[in-house]
Design a protein around this motif. Structure first.
Motif, PDB file in Angstrom:
ATOM      1  N   GLU A 169      39.865  36.026  34.526  1.00  0.00           N
ATOM      2  CA  GLU A 169      38.937  35.661  35.923  1.00  0.00           C
ATOM      3  C   GLU A 169      37.653  36.238  35.806  1.00  0.00           C
ATOM      4  OE1 GLU A 169      40.152  34.241  38.486  1.00  0.00           O
ATOM      5  OE2 GLU A 169      42.199  33.731  37.190  1.00  0.00           O
ATOM      6  N   TYR A 170      37.243  37.066  34.399  1.00  0.00           N
ATOM      7  CA  TYR A 170      36.025  37.626  34.335  1.00  0.00           C
ATOM      8  C   TYR A 170      35.050  36.231  34.369  1.00  0.00           C
ATOM      9  CZ  TYR A 170      38.276  41.943  33.224  1.00  0.00           C
ATOM     10  OH  TYR A 170      38.606  43.159  33.150  1.00  0.00           O
ATOM     11  N   ASN A 171      33.970  36.337  34.876  1.00  0.00           N
ATOM     12  CA  ASN A 171      32.603  35.525  34.476  1.00  0.00           C
ATOM     13  C   ASN A 171      32.030  35.733  33.248  1.00  0.00           C
ATOM     14  OD1 ASN A 171      30.707  37.658  34.583  1.00  0.00           O
ATOM     15  ND2 ASN A 171      30.588  37.181  36.989  1.00  0.00           N
ATOM     16  N   LEU A 173      33.461  47.775  33.551  1.00  0.00           N
ATOM     17  CA  LEU A 173      33.410  46.506  34.312  1.00  0.00           C
ATOM     18  C   LEU A 173      33.589  46.986  35.802  1.00  0.00           C
ATOM     19  CD1 LEU A 173      36.230  44.257  32.708  1.00  0.00           C
ATOM     20  CD2 LEU A 173      33.588  44.156  32.709  1.00  0.00           C
ATOM     21  N   ALA A 193      30.431  39.446  32.653  1.00  0.00           N
ATOM     22  CA  ALA A 193      31.497  40.538  32.813  1.00  0.00           C
ATOM     23  C   ALA A 193      32.434  40.733  31.483  1.00  0.00           C
ATOM     24  CB  ALA A 193      32.583  40.377  34.021  1.00  0.00           C
ATOM     25  N   LEU A 194      32.724  39.326  31.088  1.00  0.00           N
ATOM     26  CA  LEU A 194      33.414  39.380  29.688  1.00  0.00           C
ATOM     27  C   LEU A 194      32.557  39.969  28.715  1.00  0.00           C
ATOM     28  CD1 LEU A 194      35.934  38.599  28.240  1.00  0.00           C
ATOM     29  CD2 LEU A 194      35.039  36.301  27.975  1.00  0.00           C
ATOM     30  N   VAL A 239      41.564  38.814  30.935  1.00  0.00           N
ATOM     31  CA  VAL A 239      40.419  38.768  31.276  1.00  0.00           C
ATOM     32  C   VAL A 239      39.939  37.141  31.777  1.00  0.00           C
ATOM     33  CG1 VAL A 239      39.734  40.346  29.666  1.00  0.00           C
ATOM     34  CG2 VAL A 239      39.655  38.148  29.003  1.00  0.00           C
ATOM     35  N   PHE A 247      32.637  43.639  28.758  1.00  0.00           N
ATOM     36  CA  PHE A 247      33.933  44.177  28.602  1.00  0.00           C
ATOM     37  C   PHE A 247      33.910  44.291  26.966  1.00  0.00           C
ATOM     38  CE2 PHE A 247      37.978  43.294  27.075  1.00  0.00           C
ATOM     39  CZ  PHE A 247      38.789  44.597  27.696  1.00  0.00           C
TER      40      PHE A 247
END
Length: 95
Positions: free
Chosen positions: A79-81, A94, A84-85, A77, A88
């Motif tokens: 690269e998730y902003n 996502l 988005a995190l 995870v 998740f």
């Protein structure tokens, strides 16, 4: 030939440095989690990391800290902003 040898030495040094940094990171994560558990600061633990990283961290946890792991999610995870995190971790899909 000499350039090739120097290049191989440099690659070997970079690989050793890379492995050392990862080992140091895993040790820091494990020791921090174990310290917090010993101080009573962890009721439960949810681990989210790329599969290999997750395995390396879990493998080094002591028995009592491992018992605090309620869920381990083998997912990269990084690269998730932030939104988005959060989605998740809340179980939302996502994009």
């Amino acid at each position: 030939q000499e350039d090739s040898h120097d290049s191989k030495d440099m690659m070997a040094d970079q690989n050793r440095t890379y492995r050392h940094q990862h080992h140091a990171f895993y040790e820091e994560v494990r020791s921090t989690l174990q310290k917090y558990r010993a101080e009573g600061l962890l009721d439960s633990l949810y681990l989210v990391a790329a599969p290999k990283v997750l395995g390396d961290i879990r493998e080094g946890l002591d028995k009592n800290t491992r018992k605090k792991v309620k869920k381990a999610i083998p997912k990269d995870v990084a690269e998730y902003n932030t939104k988005a995190l959060a989605d998740f971790l809340e179980g939302k899909e996502l994009i």
